[in-house]
Design a protein around this motif. Structure first.
Motif, mmCIF file in Angstrom:
data_model
loop_
_atom_site.group_PDB
_atom_site.id
_atom_site.type_symbol
_atom_site.label_atom_id
_atom_site.label_comp_id
_atom_site.label_asym_id
_atom_site.label_seq_id
_atom_site.Cartn_x
_atom_site.Cartn_y
_atom_site.Cartn_z
ATOM 1 N N LEU A 117 54.455 30.524 50.442
ATOM 2 C CA LEU A 117 54.918 31.771 51.043
ATOM 3 C C LEU A 117 53.825 32.343 51.931
ATOM 4 C CD1 LEU A 117 56.404 33.240 47.761
ATOM 5 C CD2 LEU A 117 57.659 32.092 49.582
ATOM 6 N N GLU A 118 54.201 33.247 52.825
ATOM 7 C CA GLU A 118 53.230 33.903 53.695
ATOM 8 C C GLU A 118 53.432 35.408 53.639
ATOM 9 O OE1 GLU A 118 52.496 32.396 57.633
ATOM 10 O OE2 GLU A 118 53.466 30.498 57.095
ATOM 11 N N ALA A 119 52.335 36.147 53.771
ATOM 12 C CA ALA A 119 52.400 37.604 53.807
ATOM 13 C C ALA A 119 51.278 38.113 54.712
ATOM 14 C CB ALA A 119 52.244 38.187 52.408
ATOM 15 N N GLU A 120 51.516 39.256 55.330
ATOM 16 C CA GLU A 120 50.507 39.920 56.147
ATOM 17 C C GLU A 120 50.374 41.357 55.690
ATOM 18 O OE1 GLU A 120 51.016 39.686 60.347
ATOM 19 O OE2 GLU A 120 51.269 37.520 60.311
ATOM 20 N N GLY A 121 49.152 41.858 55.727
ATOM 21 C CA GLY A 121 48.943 43.239 55.324
ATOM 22 C C GLY A 121 47.530 43.694 55.626
ATOM 23 N N ILE A 122 47.179 44.823 55.051
ATOM 24 C CA ILE A 122 45.853 45.421 55.211
ATOM 25 C C ILE A 122 45.110 45.280 53.891
ATOM 26 C CG2 ILE A 122 44.569 47.537 55.739
ATOM 27 C CD1 ILE A 122 46.212 46.544 58.096
ATOM 28 N N ILE A 123 43.882 44.779 53.956
ATOM 29 C CA ILE A 123 43.083 44.627 52.744
ATOM 30 C C ILE A 123 42.773 46.011 52.172
ATOM 31 C CG2 ILE A 123 40.862 43.864 51.793
ATOM 32 C CD1 ILE A 123 40.861 41.639 53.909
ATOM 33 N N GLN A 124 43.062 46.169 50.881
ATOM 34 C CA GLN A 124 42.746 47.412 50.172
ATOM 35 C C GLN A 124 41.453 47.255 49.373
ATOM 36 O OE1 GLN A 124 44.849 50.332 50.475
ATOM 37 N NE2 GLN A 124 45.321 48.969 52.177
ATOM 38 N N THR A 125 41.361 46.173 48.600
ATOM 39 C CA THR A 125 40.160 45.910 47.810
ATOM 40 C C THR A 125 39.824 44.428 47.853
ATOM 41 O OG1 THR A 125 41.378 45.542 45.750
ATOM 42 C CG2 THR A 125 40.655 47.798 46.198
ATOM 43 N N VAL A 126 38.535 44.144 47.724
ATOM 44 C CA VAL A 126 38.029 42.775 47.640
ATOM 45 C C VAL A 126 37.114 42.705 46.432
ATOM 46 C CG1 VAL A 126 36.730 40.957 48.803
ATOM 47 C CG2 VAL A 126 38.068 42.557 50.166
ATOM 48 N N ASP A 127 37.402 41.799 45.515
ATOM 49 C CA ASP A 127 36.570 41.599 44.318
ATOM 50 C C ASP A 127 36.124 40.134 44.290
ATOM 51 O OD1 ASP A 127 35.379 41.357 41.852
ATOM 52 O OD2 ASP A 127 37.169 41.882 40.702
ATOM 53 N N LEU A 148 32.664 38.462 52.648
ATOM 54 C CA LEU A 148 32.634 38.966 54.025
ATOM 55 C C LEU A 148 33.898 39.724 54.406
ATOM 56 C CD1 LEU A 148 30.892 36.033 55.905
ATOM 57 C CD2 LEU A 148 29.929 38.199 55.154
ATOM 58 N N LEU A 149 34.948 39.640 53.592
ATOM 59 C CA LEU A 149 36.172 40.399 53.858
ATOM 60 C C LEU A 149 35.927 41.864 53.519
ATOM 61 C CD1 LEU A 149 38.818 37.964 52.349
ATOM 62 C CD2 LEU A 149 37.984 38.090 54.708
ATOM 63 N N GLN A 150 36.542 42.750 54.290
ATOM 64 C CA GLN A 150 36.309 44.186 54.124
ATOM 65 C C GLN A 150 37.632 44.942 53.991
ATOM 66 O OE1 GLN A 150 33.186 45.748 54.127
ATOM 67 N NE2 GLN A 150 32.453 43.645 54.015
ATOM 68 N N PRO A 151 37.649 46.014 53.178
ATOM 69 C CA PRO A 151 38.829 46.875 53.152
ATOM 70 C C PRO A 151 39.149 47.370 54.563
ATOM 71 C CG PRO A 151 37.394 47.424 51.329
ATOM 72 C CD PRO A 151 36.630 46.454 52.211
ATOM 73 N N MET A 152 40.430 47.510 54.837
ATOM 74 C CA MET A 152 41.005 47.941 56.115
ATOM 75 C C MET A 152 41.104 46.801 57.134
ATOM 76 S SD MET A 152 41.935 50.835 55.203
ATOM 77 C CE MET A 152 42.715 51.344 56.711
#
Length: 75
Positions: A11-21, A57-61
């Motif tokens: 499956l595929e999805a697109e969105g805005i990163i909220q949190t990265v752990d 290296l991924l960031q919220p927003m």
């Protein structure tokens, strides 16, 4: 059969990163107004601007696209 094998189609999805752990290997995206958490296995390729990077290296927003499938060990 391996209990961690995928089940169902990719499956595929697109969105805005909220949190990265990066330690817990979890990424939360806001997709169509809903917060969705994804477990990111160590062997999962992560790219940023077409280059492979570490999860830290991924960031919220940031905008993100994910390809995933349901796994039998993660409902």
């Amino acid at each position: 059969m391996d209990s961690a094998s995928p089940k169902g189609p990719e499956l595929e999805a697109e969105g805005i990163i909220q949190t990265v752990d990066p330690i817990g290997r979890e990424l939360t995206l806001m997709i169509d107004g809903t917060s969705v958490a994804f477990y990111v296995p160590l062997d999962c390729p992560i790219t940023l601007n077409d280059e492979r990077v570490k999860m830290r290296l991924l960031q919220p927003m940031d905008r993100a696209s994910v390809r995933y499938c349901h796994r039998s060990d993660h409902p």
